[in-house]
Design a protein around this motif. Structure first.
Motif, PDB file in Angstrom:
ATOM      1  N   SER A  47       0.858  -1.576  -0.112  1.00 57.46           N
ATOM      2  CA  SER A  47       0.144  -0.375  -0.211  1.00 57.46           C
ATOM      3  C   SER A  47       1.123   1.529   0.210  1.00 57.46           C
ATOM      4  O   SER A  47       0.282   2.403  -0.577  1.00 57.46           O
ATOM      5  CB  SER A  47      -1.029  -0.245   1.129  1.00 57.46           C
ATOM      6  N   VAL A  48       2.012   1.314   0.451  1.00 61.34           N
ATOM      7  CA  VAL A  48       2.825   1.695   0.825  1.00 61.34           C
ATOM      8  C   VAL A  48       3.511   2.998  -0.585  1.00 61.34           C
ATOM      9  O   VAL A  48       3.064   3.465  -0.805  1.00 61.34           O
ATOM     10  CB  VAL A  48       3.956   2.111   2.043  1.00 61.34           C
ATOM     11  N   ALA A  49       3.653   1.436  -1.286  1.00 58.32           N
ATOM     12  CA  ALA A  49       4.586   1.871  -2.588  1.00 58.32           C
ATOM     13  C   ALA A  49       3.854   2.390  -3.579  1.00 58.32           C
ATOM     14  O   ALA A  49       4.064   3.143  -4.072  1.00 58.32           O
ATOM     15  CB  ALA A  49       5.099   0.005  -3.160  1.00 58.32           C
ATOM     16  N   GLU A  50       2.131   1.731  -3.672  1.00 57.65           N
ATOM     17  CA  GLU A  50       1.327   2.278  -4.109  1.00 57.65           C
ATOM     18  C   GLU A  50       0.952   3.754  -4.180  1.00 57.65           C
ATOM     19  O   GLU A  50       1.310   5.060  -5.489  1.00 57.65           O
ATOM     20  CB  GLU A  50      -0.063   1.949  -4.251  1.00 57.65           C
ATOM     21  N   LYS A  51       0.893   4.152  -3.255  1.00 55.00           N
ATOM     22  CA  LYS A  51       1.165   5.795  -2.411  1.00 55.00           C
ATOM     23  C   LYS A  51       1.962   6.554  -3.273  1.00 55.00           C
ATOM     24  O   LYS A  51       2.062   7.805  -3.471  1.00 55.00           O
ATOM     25  CB  LYS A  51       0.558   5.786  -1.280  1.00 55.00           C
ATOM     26  N   LEU A  52       4.001   6.380  -3.289  1.00 54.33           N
ATOM     27  CA  LEU A  52       4.407   6.364  -3.411  1.00 54.33           C
ATOM     28  C   LEU A  52       4.550   7.064  -4.798  1.00 54.33           C
ATOM     29  O   LEU A  52       5.524   7.528  -5.058  1.00 54.33           O
ATOM     30  CB  LEU A  52       5.580   5.573  -2.934  1.00 54.33           C
ATOM     31  N   THR A  53       3.662   6.163  -5.633  1.00 53.73           N
ATOM     32  CA  THR A  53       4.188   6.444  -7.138  1.00 53.73           C
ATOM     33  C   THR A  53       2.175   7.299  -7.495  1.00 53.73           C
ATOM     34  O   THR A  53       3.386   7.947  -8.718  1.00 53.73           O
ATOM     35  CB  THR A  53       3.502   4.892  -7.952  1.00 53.73           C
ATOM     36  N   ARG A  54       1.921   7.539  -5.965  1.00 54.85           N
ATOM     37  CA  ARG A  54       1.039   8.792  -6.986  1.00 54.85           C
ATOM     38  C   ARG A  54       1.141  10.089  -7.753  1.00 54.85           C
ATOM     39  O   ARG A  54       2.165  10.876  -7.464  1.00 54.85           O
ATOM     40  CB  ARG A  54      -0.469   9.134  -6.208  1.00 54.85           C
ATOM     41  N   ARG A  55       0.832  10.771  -8.858  1.00 48.42           N
ATOM     42  CA  ARG A  55       1.231  11.054  -9.497  1.00 48.42           C
ATOM     43  C   ARG A  55       0.063  12.793  -8.939  1.00 48.42           C
ATOM     44  O   ARG A  55      -0.817  12.367  -9.742  1.00 48.42           O
ATOM     45  CB  ARG A  55       1.843  11.452 -10.102  1.00 48.42           C
ATOM     46  N   CYS A  56       0.771  14.270  -9.337  1.00 51.30           N
ATOM     47  CA  CYS A  56      -0.287  15.168  -9.631  1.00 51.30           C
ATOM     48  C   CYS A  56      -0.580  15.364 -11.115  1.00 51.30           C
ATOM     49  O   CYS A  56       0.058  14.823 -11.878  1.00 51.30           O
ATOM     50  CB  CYS A  56       0.441  16.668  -8.906  1.00 51.30           C
ATOM     51  N   THR A  57      -1.587  16.378 -11.243  1.00 52.14           N
ATOM     52  CA  THR A  57      -2.200  16.485 -12.289  1.00 52.14           C
ATOM     53  C   THR A  57      -1.146  16.251 -13.272  1.00 52.14           C
ATOM     54  O   THR A  57      -1.049  16.786 -14.568  1.00 52.14           O
ATOM     55  CB  THR A  57      -3.139  17.597 -12.912  1.00 52.14           C
ATOM     56  N   ASP A  58      -0.250  17.353 -13.213  1.00 59.80           N
ATOM     57  CA  ASP A  58       0.855  18.106 -13.630  1.00 59.80           C
ATOM     58  C   ASP A  58       2.072  17.344 -14.259  1.00 59.80           C
ATOM     59  O   ASP A  58       3.809  17.140 -14.242  1.00 59.80           O
ATOM     60  CB  ASP A  58       1.616  19.344 -13.474  1.00 59.80           C
ATOM     61  N   GLY A  59       1.943  15.858 -13.511  1.00 51.86           N
ATOM     62  CA  GLY A  59       2.581  15.233 -13.800  1.00 51.86           C
ATOM     63  C   GLY A  59       3.719  15.198 -12.236  1.00 51.86           C
ATOM     64  O   GLY A  59       4.792  13.531 -12.346  1.00 51.86           O
ATOM     65  N   ARG A  60       3.820  15.522 -11.712  1.00 51.10           N
ATOM     66  CA  ARG A  60       4.985  15.832 -10.630  1.00 51.10           C
ATOM     67  C   ARG A  60       4.844  14.854  -8.898  1.00 51.10           C
ATOM     68  O   ARG A  60       3.166  14.643  -9.194  1.00 51.10           O
ATOM     69  CB  ARG A  60       5.243  16.874 -10.061  1.00 51.10           C
ATOM     70  N   LEU A  61       5.593  13.994  -8.674  1.00 53.11           N
ATOM     71  CA  LEU A  61       5.042  12.512  -7.412  1.00 53.11           C
ATOM     72  C   LEU A  61       3.966  13.790  -6.333  1.00 53.11           C
ATOM     73  O   LEU A  61       4.846  14.951  -5.916  1.00 53.11           O
ATOM     74  CB  LEU A  61       6.260  11.979  -7.252  1.00 53.11           C
ATOM     75  N   LYS A  62       2.941  12.829  -5.723  1.00 54.66           N
ATOM     76  CA  LYS A  62       2.570  13.740  -5.339  1.00 54.66           C
ATOM     77  C   LYS A  62       3.208  13.669  -3.794  1.00 54.66           C
ATOM     78  O   LYS A  62       2.755  14.690  -3.234  1.00 54.66           O
ATOM     79  CB  LYS A  62       1.475  12.711  -5.282  1.00 54.66           C
ATOM     80  N   TYR A  63       4.420  12.652  -2.896  1.00 48.38           N
ATOM     81  CA  TYR A  63       5.120  12.503  -1.985  1.00 48.38           C
ATOM     82  C   TYR A  63       5.877  12.865  -2.493  1.00 48.38           C
ATOM     83  O   TYR A  63       6.738  11.476  -2.258  1.00 48.38           O
ATOM     84  CB  TYR A  63       4.351  11.739  -0.974  1.00 48.38           C
ATOM     85  N   PRO A  64       6.777  13.666  -2.750  1.00 44.85           N
ATOM     86  CA  PRO A  64       8.114  13.760  -3.077  1.00 44.85           C
ATOM     87  C   PRO A  64       9.038  13.413  -2.168  1.00 44.85           C
ATOM     88  O   PRO A  64       9.954  13.067  -2.276  1.00 44.85           O
ATOM     89  CB  PRO A  64       8.592  14.633  -3.501  1.00 44.85           C
ATOM     90  N   GLY A  65       8.444  13.696  -0.961  1.00 44.00           N
ATOM     91  CA  GLY A  65      10.161  13.383   0.078  1.00 44.00           C
ATOM     92  C   GLY A  65       9.574  11.472   0.436  1.00 44.00           C
ATOM     93  O   GLY A  65      10.483  11.848   1.989  1.00 44.00           O
ATOM     94  N   GLY A  66       8.846  11.104  -0.209  1.00 44.39           N
ATOM     95  CA  GLY A  66       9.176   9.573   0.241  1.00 44.39           C
ATOM     96  C   GLY A  66       7.997   9.539   1.922  1.00 44.39           C
ATOM     97  O   GLY A  66       7.279   9.440   2.285  1.00 44.39           O
ATOM     98  N   LEU A  67       9.245   8.132   1.953  1.00 45.92           N
ATOM     99  CA  LEU A  67       8.528   8.035   3.698  1.00 45.92           C
ATOM    100  C   LEU A  67       7.702   8.961   4.818  1.00 45.92           C
ATOM    101  O   LEU A  67       7.085   9.186   5.556  1.00 45.92           O
ATOM    102  CB  LEU A  67       9.108   6.889   4.752  1.00 45.92           C
TER     103      LEU A  67
END
Length: 328
Positions: A47-67
């Protein structure tokens, strides 16, 4: 994106979650706040791995800081009987932990004319100062708390299974049925609050049938409801505990308890203790007994119940009471 396995340790998170859950249960007990259950869950590596792959509409990672930027690795649910107790629990937990976010999603939804469960959601952190008992190894750890009633909990769990785990989440007929169910649950929660208020009124108005009736958990609820009508009921097993506490101080009949509590001033106590919310009736009784009997009360009751830290807590509260008395 793979989770950093060397940093994501499932067992360490489970240990932290269990300690946080225990601290919350202890706080609710100390404050005499009635509750059904306190549960926790820890996100799985998948579940954590899936969440860390999520991106904003402009393509940037939603959680760039990781854990380091995930506050929901640990989630806690506090399940209550009546909706009117949610506010007191939220204040109690915000006092015990550092509160970064407090979102009353149910109130916002109703204000906007919406229907359905949303809940009270807090983002908290284990503090380095005044760290709750058992949480010393987890200072700085953030976690999320959902506060809901038993009816809201049942609705949310069932909806989650259908909408997110099933294959019929987008079905219009199912969506309509969920909307109807959420409306009925809201009405039922309101009636639970009404029932609780009516019960308090009946207990406060009821006259003691037998002057020498032995005090038990049921009759003590009536005594405390009459003495402290403005304070919420405590968890049922706390009244049994308080019966033993009173007996240890020579108060073992209904009439004796009625006579003792009716001459005390809970509002003055509230000002001294600086409660940020209305504590449960048993907590108020505990503080009034401590104020009246002082050190002898500590000695007589320090080993009653299963709180191994009770003596320390009592001495801390007694010091506060004495400091105020010395200033007067």
């Amino acid at each position: 994106m793979a989770v950093e396995q060397d940093r994501f340790q499932q067992q360490a998170l489970n240990d932290a979650a269990q300690a946080i859950r225990n601290a919350i249960v202890s706080r609710l007990h100390d404050d005499g706040l009635n509750h059904h259950d306190v549960q926790f869950r820890v996100k799985s590596p998948t579940s954590v791995a899936e969440k860390l792959t999520r991106r904003c509409t402009d393509g940037r990672l939603k959680y760039p800081g990781g854990l380091d930027h995930l506050d929901d690795l640990i989630g806690v649910r506090v399940i209550l009987f009546v909706e009117s107790d949610i506010e007191a629990v939220a204040i109690a937990l915000s006092s015990q932990f550092i509160c970064h976010e407090d979102e009353d999603k149910t109130a916002m939804m109703r204000k906007n004319g919406g229907i359905g469960y949303a809940g009270r959601h807090l983002t908290l952190e284990v503090p380095a100062a005044n760290t709750p008992r058992g949480c010393r190894d987890f200072t700085g750890r953030r976690f999320e708390v959902q506060i809901r009633t038993v009816l809201q909990h049942a609705w949310a769990e069932f909806e989650h299974d259908i909408r997110f785990k099933g294959s019929s989440g987008g079905n219009a007929e199912i969506s309509r049925a969920f909307t109807m169910a959420s409306t009925l649950i809201e009405l039922a929660d309101q009636q639970f609050v009404n029932i609780s208020d009516i019960l308090k009124r009946i207990q406060s108005e009821a006259a003691t049938e037998h002057e020498t009736q032995k005090l038990d958990a049921g009759s003590l609820q009536g005594v405390l409801a009459r003495a402290f009508p403005g304070y919420p009921s405590s968890k049922e097993n706390q009244y049994s505990w308080m019966v033993n506490v009173l007996a240890a101080n020579g108060i073992d009949t209904v009439s004796a308890a009625d006579d003792w509590f009716k001459v005390l001033d809970p509002e003055k106590m509230a000002k001294i203790m600086q409660y940020r919310f209305s504590p449960g009736q048993v907590r108020v009784a505990d503080d009034l007994l401590l104020q009246s009997f002082g050190e002898s009360y500590v000695q007589a009751t320090k080993e009653l119940g299963n709180d191994s830290n009770r003596e320390t807590k009592l001495r801390s509260r007694l010091s506060k009471l004495r400091a105020v008395q010395d200033d007067e």
